[in-house]
Design an enzyme around this catalytic site. Structure first.
Site, PDB file in Angstrom:
ATOM      1  N   GLU A 177       0.879  -1.157   0.000  1.00  0.00           N
ATOM      2  CA  GLU A 177       0.000   0.000   0.000  1.00  0.00           C
ATOM      3  C   GLU A 177       0.927   1.220   0.000  1.00  0.00           C
ATOM      4  O   GLU A 177       1.805   1.313   0.868  1.00  0.00           O
ATOM      5  CB  GLU A 177      -0.841  -0.034   1.283  1.00  0.00           C
ATOM      6  CG  GLU A 177      -2.002   0.907   1.234  1.00  0.00           C
ATOM      7  CD  GLU A 177      -2.841   0.838   2.513  1.00  0.00           C
ATOM      8  OE1 GLU A 177      -2.789  -0.183   3.229  1.00  0.00           O
ATOM      9  OE2 GLU A 177      -3.543   1.824   2.767  1.00  0.00           O
TER      10      GLU A 177
ATOM     11  N   ARG B 237       4.678 -12.821   9.701  1.00  0.00           N
ATOM     12  CA  ARG B 237       5.309 -11.525   9.614  1.00  0.00           C
ATOM     13  C   ARG B 237       6.674 -11.553  10.269  1.00  0.00           C
ATOM     14  O   ARG B 237       6.875 -12.248  11.260  1.00  0.00           O
ATOM     15  CB  ARG B 237       4.485 -10.591  10.507  1.00  0.00           C
ATOM     16  CG  ARG B 237       3.919  -9.455   9.861  1.00  0.00           C
ATOM     17  CD  ARG B 237       2.905  -8.771  10.723  1.00  0.00           C
ATOM     18  NE  ARG B 237       1.984  -8.247   9.755  1.00  0.00           N
ATOM     19  CZ  ARG B 237       2.171  -7.092   9.117  1.00  0.00           C
ATOM     20  NH1 ARG B 237       3.119  -6.287   9.436  1.00  0.00           N
ATOM     21  NH2 ARG B 237       1.351  -6.725   8.181  1.00  0.00           N
TER      22      ARG B 237
ATOM     23  N   LYS C 223       4.034   0.682   9.443  1.00  0.00           N
ATOM     24  CA  LYS C 223       4.221   1.964   8.761  1.00  0.00           C
ATOM     25  C   LYS C 223       3.555   3.106   9.515  1.00  0.00           C
ATOM     26  O   LYS C 223       4.045   4.224   9.528  1.00  0.00           O
ATOM     27  CB  LYS C 223       3.655   1.887   7.341  1.00  0.00           C
ATOM     28  CG  LYS C 223       4.592   1.201   6.379  1.00  0.00           C
ATOM     29  CD  LYS C 223       4.007   1.155   4.983  1.00  0.00           C
ATOM     30  CE  LYS C 223       2.935   0.093   4.895  1.00  0.00           C
ATOM     31  NZ  LYS C 223       2.462  -0.128   3.524  1.00  0.00           N
TER      32      LYS C 223
HETATM   33  P1  ATP Z   1       2.406  -2.267   7.888  1.00  0.00           P
HETATM   34  O1  ATP Z   1       1.554  -2.805   8.974  1.00  0.00           O
HETATM   35  O2  ATP Z   1       3.840  -2.185   8.214  1.00  0.00           O
HETATM   36  O3  ATP Z   1       1.881  -1.005   7.314  1.00  0.00           O
HETATM   37  P2  ATP Z   1       1.206  -3.670   5.797  1.00  0.00           P
HETATM   38  O4  ATP Z   1       0.971  -5.111   5.796  1.00  0.00           O
HETATM   39  O5  ATP Z   1       0.041  -2.792   6.002  1.00  0.00           O
HETATM   40  O6  ATP Z   1       2.368  -3.363   6.779  1.00  0.00           O
HETATM   41  P3  ATP Z   1       1.529  -3.438   3.010  1.00  0.00           P
HETATM   42  O7  ATP Z   1       2.075  -2.316   2.241  1.00  0.00           O
HETATM   43  O8  ATP Z   1       0.090  -3.719   2.921  1.00  0.00           O
HETATM   44  O9  ATP Z   1       1.939  -3.197   4.505  1.00  0.00           O
HETATM   45  O10 ATP Z   1       2.368  -4.745   2.745  1.00  0.00           O
HETATM   46  C1  ATP Z   1       2.775  -5.222   1.492  1.00  0.00           C
HETATM   47  C2  ATP Z   1       3.156  -6.661   1.641  1.00  0.00           C
HETATM   48  O11 ATP Z   1       4.211  -6.807   2.573  1.00  0.00           O
HETATM   49  C3  ATP Z   1       1.985  -7.471   2.175  1.00  0.00           C
HETATM   50  O12 ATP Z   1       1.889  -8.667   1.430  1.00  0.00           O
HETATM   51  C4  ATP Z   1       2.341  -7.728   3.601  1.00  0.00           C
HETATM   52  O13 ATP Z   1       1.787  -8.926   4.049  1.00  0.00           O
HETATM   53  C5  ATP Z   1       3.868  -7.762   3.557  1.00  0.00           C
HETATM   54  N1  ATP Z   1       4.418  -7.376   4.850  1.00  0.00           N
HETATM   55  C6  ATP Z   1       4.196  -6.235   5.530  1.00  0.00           C
HETATM   56  N2  ATP Z   1       4.826  -6.246   6.722  1.00  0.00           N
HETATM   57  C7  ATP Z   1       5.485  -7.421   6.795  1.00  0.00           C
HETATM   58  C8  ATP Z   1       6.337  -8.034   7.772  1.00  0.00           C
HETATM   59  N3  ATP Z   1       6.624  -7.440   8.925  1.00  0.00           N
HETATM   60  N4  ATP Z   1       6.838  -9.260   7.497  1.00  0.00           N
HETATM   61  C9  ATP Z   1       6.564  -9.872   6.335  1.00  0.00           C
HETATM   62  N5  ATP Z   1       5.791  -9.347   5.378  1.00  0.00           N
HETATM   63  C10 ATP Z   1       5.243  -8.145   5.587  1.00  0.00           C
HETATM   64 MG    MG Z   2      -1.651  -3.013   4.692  1.00  0.00          MG
END
Ligand code: ATP
Ligand code: MG
Length: 560
Positions: free
Chosen positions: A41, A265, A275
């Site tokens: 995102e 994760r 984020k």
């Molecule tokens: P955050 O909570 O840090 O904002 P998010 O999951 O909302 O993370 P996205 O931009 O939606 O962030 O994530 C893009 C991809 O990265 C998704 O497939 C997500 O599952 C993966 N991802 C995000 N954080 C992690 C993590 N800590 N470990 C492994 N994969 C991750």
């Molecule tokens: Mg997300």
């Protein structure tokens, strides 16, 4: 952490995602095709957790002859920004991966709208006028079935007419939603008539003001996978409950059957990874920006001096887990140390100077010494280092009264100056406060490195710089950004645990060769650690970030 020292073995066992893919390939599923996607995102910069997901998605696709799409999951118009889009693309490429297609979920808004109409016509979606409070009540609880919305039994024709009016902007935000008509008694709460479209009069960074209704994540993600014919949609564990809805949409819409798989994760000690929290650190100026070298972002790690190789190695070593875990950040540090040991040129820099006068060396004379740039790299070349009557050594390389086995400088003791001469400490000078301010040493003339005929054996070798040619440099030494290991269980707000001493700025004295360094260049400052030239540097003011020390000293410090 015994696995740290283990070399990766050749016949490493398959992770569970690879097992699934191999099984699919054996069964001829999707004609042997493997297509994954990385779906960030664009609401922040990527962090080391994303690196884990990137390495996994791009890694398995590469391994099985497939490819990976980069898809910006930009269905939430209010938090997204093109600055983030650009940084994400840059970071993925820097990590060493190239996508086959760059897509945006917002490119699919027309198709998603058509899919919504299709569900409506099939009697599988309805326009609801319940408020969000009413919907929350209707949801029920994990142990109690929910109740049907009073709007649930509208006819498809009514629903279609209302949905078109939603799209045309005839209703205010929050007054209508489109819900999937599934089952208000489903054991999986997400299946209790989830909202799939909501009204939002928001400007979107790509589609502008074209839309005032936006699909929810659950209605956009699986369909986007399906539109792109993604074979293996890999996401993190929190999406397990969403899988039923993912499958339901694909089944009811009769579209390409992408499948979702979940892994754990990555969580790291002494930092936060979301984020939203990282954005707070930036906005509230606890750090200097997304690329502050203390941040767990890819851009922060890069500025700190991490290499793509070290991050990929780290992701490989932690493997792909199916259960949440907390990885010790010292494993990441181990990986960068290991890589930089192979590739970083050595330089001598004194961080806490103590002046040494070589009393038997002629005043005004400069002698050039030669030193290998990198003993680990036979092609690393050799550089010149000036030596003179006055040099700096580290303050803690001298002791007035030395214990046994102290092989550095002490009255009467000899050491080798790296790539130069053996010197003997004859005397020292103290100020009124009792601090040692100067050492008086003599050098052994025929002991020069490379042509040493002195026959003298010394145990200690010290780094040093010539006072006349020394280059003052700014050094930024970093410590953990937080004082607690596991922030997920720490009390209070995460910001209560920020380490007030995570940055220490000192002046170091470098050998003149360092003047040639370019931004981003990485060095081992001998006996001190790995350092990287920061973009804040100017021609006459060099700034170095300490990437990592030479050894893992954290365990010792923590035990104190
Ligand atoms: P955050 O909570 O840090 O904002 P998010 O999951 O909302 O993370 P996205 O931009 O939606 O962030 O994530 C893009 C991809 O990265 C998704 O497939 C997500 O599952 C993966 N991802 C995000 N954080 C992690 C993590 N800590 N470990 C492994 N994969 C991750
Ligand atoms: Mg997300």
């Amino acid at each position: 952490m015994s696995e740290i020292s283990k070399e990766p073995t050749e016949e490493k066992s398959l992770n569970f995602i690879e097992q699934i893919i191999e099984e699919d390939l054996r069964n001829g599923k999707h004609g042997g095709r493997v297509l994954t996607r990385f779906p960030p995102e664009p609401n922040g910069y990527l962090h080391i957790g994303h690196a884990k997901s990137i390495c996994l998605n791009f890694g398995v696709a590469q391994k099985y002859g497939g490819g990976t799409n980069l898809r910006f999951d930009d269905t939430n118009p209010v938090t997204e920004d093109t600055e983030y889009v650009d940084s994400i693309k840059n970071d993925v490429q820097w990590l060493g991966f190239q996508w086959v297609n760059e897509f945006y979920a917002s490119d699919y808004f027309d198709s998603l709208y058509e899919y919504a109409l299709l569900l409506i016509r099939k009697g599988l979606a309805y326009v609801d006028e319940s408020t969000s409070e009413q919907m929350a009540t209707q949801k029920g609880t994990p142990t109690e079935a929910g109740t049907n919305s009073p709007y649930r039994d509208r006819t498809p024709e009514e629903n279609e007419a209302l949905f078109v009016r939603m799209k045309n902007g005839e209703f205010a935000e929050g007054t209508r939603t489109l819900r999937a008509k599934i089952d208000m008694a489903a054991s999986n709460m997400i299946m209790r008539d989830p909202v799939i479209y909501r009204i939002k009069f928001a400007h979107h960074h790509r589609t502008g003001d074209k839309w005032c209704i936006y699909p929810m994540y659950d209605f956009a993600h699986g369909q986007s996978d399906s539109i792109e014919k993604i074979t293996h949609s890999i996401c993190t564990l929190e999406f397990i409950p969403h899988r039923d809805l993912y499958d339901w949409c694909i089944e009811k819409l009769e579209i390409f059957p992408s499948k979702q798989y979940e892994f754990a994760r990555l969580n790291l000690t002494y930092t936060v990874m979301s984020k939203r929290k990282l954005l707070q650190l930036v906005n509230e100026q606890h750090v200097t920006g997304w690329d502050d070298p203390r941040m767990p972002t890819i851009s922060g790690l890069r500025r700190r001096g991490y290499t793509p190789e070290s991050i990929r190695e780290f992701c490989d070593r932690i493997g792909v887990a199916r259960r949440d875990n907390l990885i010790d950040v010292s494993l990441l540090e181990f990986c960068i140390r290991e890589h930089l040991n192979k590739v970083a040129e050595r330089r001598m820099v004194v961080l806490d100077p103590l002046k040494v006068i070589i009393t038997n060396f002629p005043e005004g004379q400069v002698e050039i010494c030669h030193s290998e740039n990198n003993p680990e790299d036979p092609n690393g070349g050799i550089r010149d280092i000036p030596f003179g009557r006055e040099i700096y050594v580290e303050r803690d390389d001298f002791m007035e009264v030395a214990p046994k086995k102290y092989f550095r400088l002490a009255p009467g003791q000899m050491v080798r100056l790296k790539s130069a001469y053996i010197i003997k400490c004859d005397d020292f000078v103290k100020d009124e406060a009792g601090n040692v301010t100067e050492l008086h040493c003599s050098y052994i003339e025929n002991s020069k490195s490379g042509s040493d005929t002195s026959g003298i054996n010394v145990k200690g070798t010290l780094h040093w710089v010539s006072v006349n040619e020394a280059l003052p440099i700014e050094i930024r030494e970093y410590d953990r950004l937080f004082t607690v290991e596991d922030l997920s269980t720490a009390e209070g707000d995460f910001k209560d645990h920020i380490n007030p001493n995570s940055l220490q700025v000192i002046t170091g004295y470098a050998e003149p060769a360092l003047k040639e360094a370019a931004i981003g260049d990485k060095f081992q400052f001998m006996r001190k650690g790995y350092f990287c030239l920061d973009p804040d540097s100017t021609a006459d003011h060099l700034v170095f970030n300490r990437t990592v020390g030479l050894k893992d000293t954290w365990g010792k410090v923590a035990a104190k």
